[in-house]
Structure formats: structure tokens, C-alpha cells
Design a protein around this motif. Structure first.
Motif, PDB file in Angstrom:
ATOM      1  N   SER A  54      44.554  43.974  35.134  1.00 25.81           N
ATOM      2  CA  SER A  54      44.583  44.393  36.545  1.00 25.81           C
ATOM      3  C   SER A  54      45.977  44.838  36.955  1.00 25.81           C
ATOM      4  O   SER A  54      46.153  45.849  37.648  1.00 25.81           O
ATOM      5  CB  SER A  54      44.123  43.244  37.450  1.00 25.81           C
ATOM      6  N   LEU A 102      44.195  45.382  45.128  1.00 24.17           N
ATOM      7  CA  LEU A 102      43.528  45.842  43.909  1.00 24.17           C
ATOM      8  C   LEU A 102      42.360  44.898  43.624  1.00 24.17           C
ATOM      9  O   LEU A 102      42.562  43.768  43.204  1.00 24.17           O
ATOM     10  CB  LEU A 102      44.477  45.854  42.719  1.00 24.17           C
ATOM     11  N   ALA A 104      39.120  43.741  41.516  1.00 22.64           N
ATOM     12  CA  ALA A 104      38.482  43.848  40.211  1.00 22.64           C
ATOM     13  C   ALA A 104      37.026  43.449  40.363  1.00 22.64           C
ATOM     14  O   ALA A 104      36.585  43.014  41.435  1.00 22.64           O
ATOM     15  CB  ALA A 104      39.195  42.934  39.214  1.00 22.64           C
ATOM     16  N   HIS A 261      37.803  48.433  38.441  1.00 18.30           N
ATOM     17  CA  HIS A 261      38.892  48.130  39.374  1.00 18.30           C
ATOM     18  C   HIS A 261      38.869  49.160  40.494  1.00 18.30           C
ATOM     19  O   HIS A 261      38.541  50.329  40.270  1.00 18.30           O
ATOM     20  CB  HIS A 261      40.263  48.190  38.682  1.00 18.30           C
TER      21      HIS A 261
END
Length: 332
Positions: A54, A102, A104, A261
């Protein structure tokens, strides 16, 4: 009395005029801020430690996105609680487009296992999907099955005998495997680890039988013969493993799990800023260097509109919630 009434009316009129002027000023200021966005650096929060998958994707996108937007995009790592600490921090920030998160695939799993201080499906603004790819279903090299069908046959003959390793309870890899358990009608024993590395290490050593691993972490072990790949979890085969079939091709046409992602923001980000970010990110995803880097990790760029990404997020949250309920899954 008349004088007082007239004075009050005049005061009220002046107050109303001032309020209207103030409203127009604020509206104009807000519109200008959206038009000129961004005017300062943007923060991209990642819920995992530096060096992981990630984090690498975040830094790759940030490096390319900054020049497109004309402002720096700074990656900030806030690991802990499966990414929930970072998600809470990001989603409770001002909805001005300067704090992004971000997300995931695990973001859509977490509501099934944790009591969260936010609504994962509604307390956010979807911005853009970045990339997606498969999990590799890999077995220890000494395992007697060489295909997914053979593995299922053995598992059905001995329920609970064979085990699968994951990066932890409540992880996306646990859900991917539990989903296959349900799809194939088998019962594999879950062995959770504190991270992907020890899970892979024990599978290579033969202490566990199978793992649903990310391409970046599992492909090198398959390529060197330390693990053997039985299938991949997406509808399309992995170019790096052209001879390894998909789960669908292996007799389970309804099975599909994608590792992805994306970027989300706090709820209420103005539409103009959503669209500007989405357009810039999709432009970055077309970069040849970006495409090459993603492909090397078994990922492909995935350009969606904010609305399409939002639909994906909410459908995945519902999907994993239903699976956790049907299989009685929880973090013990």
C-alpha cells in the motif's frame, strides 16, 4: 411608536442586505477556492507501515500526481488496527480536498470485524480507483495436489485437515479464502499470522498448506519453486503466470476476488474538487512508467469515475459483511 417601527424596519432591511452580501461573498470565495484548488500541499494518509504494498503504491502515485496538480502530495503513514486508525483520522479531517486516504481492499472488510467510529460506506467521498490485481492461490511445494481441483478433492475427503495461512484475523486474505471455502464446499483450518511475511515463511516451510497471497509477495516464491501456484482469483490470468488458470476456469465460475487500492476523502468534498482529483489521478495512471511498475507487481491501472468507485466500495462492504455473517466470522 411609529418612529421605532420605521427604525426597526430600516435596521432589518440593512441586516438582510448585509446577510445577503455576506452569503454571496462566502459563495464566491468557496467557488474561487474550488476553481483554484489546490493552493497548498495535499496529504495522502496510508494505514500501513512504510515499505509495504500500500505504501509503495501511495508513493508512486504521489510522485506522479504532484506535478500534474502543481502541488506536492505528501504521504503520511499511520499504521495500526488494520488501517482503521488512519481511516478515522482521514475521514474526520476537513472536506476540502487536502486530506486523502489510500484505501485498500481491507477497508471494505473492516466493518465486518470492527466497531468503527465512522460509516465506511457513507462517511467518505470516493475519488478514484488506482489499481487492481489477483491473489495467487499457492500451496507448499510438497503438497500432493498440483491443481485447484485436486486440492478441493483432498480437502473434501478430510474436512479440517488442511490449513491456510493469512496475514491476520479479519484480513482480506482471510475473507478471500473463506469465500473459496464456501464456494467449493470445503473446510480449511485458518492459521492467522501477524503479517504477510511470517504467513508466507510458514507456508514455504510446510507448516501450513495453502495461502492466498498478493502477487508482489507470492510470485517470487512461485518463480523460484518454493511454492506452487494452483490458480489466480481474478477472471483474467496473470501475465507472469500464463499457465496458471483462474479459479473460474478451475470449475468455480462465480468466484472472483480482486486485490485493489483506491483513494477516498472525507464526506462532503465539493464535486468540482472530486472531479479535478479524479481526472488528474486517471491521467497519472496512463503514465508508461506507472503502468510498467504496476504490471511488475501483477497489477493493472483501473480508471473509474468517483460514482463508479463509490458503487464498488459499497458493494464490497455488503459482500464481505454477508460472508462474515454466513460463516460466523469474528476476531477472537
Amino acid at each position: 411608536m411609529v418612529h421605532t417601527t420605521r427604525a426597526f424596519a430600516k435596521f432589518a432591511k440593512l441586516s438582510l442586505t448585509a446577510c445577503v452580501f455576506s452569503w454571496f461573498s462566502l459563495t464566491a470565495s468557496s467557488a474561487a477556492a474550488q476553481t483554484n484548488y489546490p493552493t497548498k500541499p495535499i496529504k495522502l494518509i496510508v494505514g500501513f507501515a512504510p515499505g509495504g504494498g500500500s505504501d509503495l503504491i501511495a508513493r508512486l502515485v504521489a510522485a506522479k500526481l504532484g506535478p500534474v496538480l502543481g502541488q506536492s502530495v505528501i504521504v503520511e503513514n499511520k499504521p495500526g488496527a488494520g488501517g482503521n486508525l488512519a481511516a478515522e483520522l482521514a475521514l474526520k479531517s476537513p472536506a476540502d480536498g487536502y486530506t486523502l486516504f489510500l484505501s485498500a481492499a481491507s477497508y471494505t472488510v473492516n466493518p465486518s470485524f470492527y466497531k468503527l467510529p465512522f460509516d465506511s460506506g457513507n462517511d467518505m467521498t470516493p475519488i478514484a480507483l488506482l489499481a487492481r490485481g489477483p491473489f495467487i492461490i499457492a500451496a507448499t511445494k510438497s503438497f500432493p495436489a498440483n491443481t485447484l481441483q485436486e486440492f478441493v478433492t483432498l480437502a473434501k475427503a478430510s474436512p479440517g485437515k488442511y490449513s491456510f495461512a493469512t496475514s491476520g484475523q479479519g484480513s482480506i486474505t482471510q475473507m478471500a479464502t473463506e469465500y473459496f471455502n464456501e464456494t467449493a464446499g470445503i473446510n480449511l483450518l485458518h492459521i492467522p499470522y501477524k503479517g504477510t511475511s511470517p504467513a508466507l515463511t510458514d507456508t514455504v516451510a510446510g507448516h501450513t498448506d495453502i495461502i492466498f497471497g498478493t502477487v508482489a509477495s507470492t510470485l517470487p516464491l512461485v518463480s523460484t519453486g518454493q511454492l506452487k501456484a494452483l490458480a489466480v482469483t481474478t477472471p483474467k490470468r496473470l501475465s507472469a503466470l500464463p499457465d496458471v488458470p483462474t479459479v473460474m476456469e478451475s470449475g468455480y465460475p462465480s468466484y472472483e476476488v480482486t486485490n485493489w487500492h483506491g483513494i477516498i476523502a472525507p464526506k462532503g468534498v465539493p464535486v468540482a474538487i472530486q472531479q479535478k482529483l479524479n481526472k488528474a489521478i486517471n491521467q497519472v495512471l496512463q503514465d508508461k512508467e506507472m503502468e510498467k511498475t504496476l504490471t511488475s507487481d501483477g497489477l493493472t491501472a483501473a480508471a473509474l469515475t468517483p460514482e463508479q468507485f463509490g458503487e464498488l466500495l459499497r458493494s464490497e462492504i455488503a459482500r464481505w459483511g454477508a460472508l462474515a455473517k454466513s460463516r460466523g466470522l469474528s476476531i477472537k
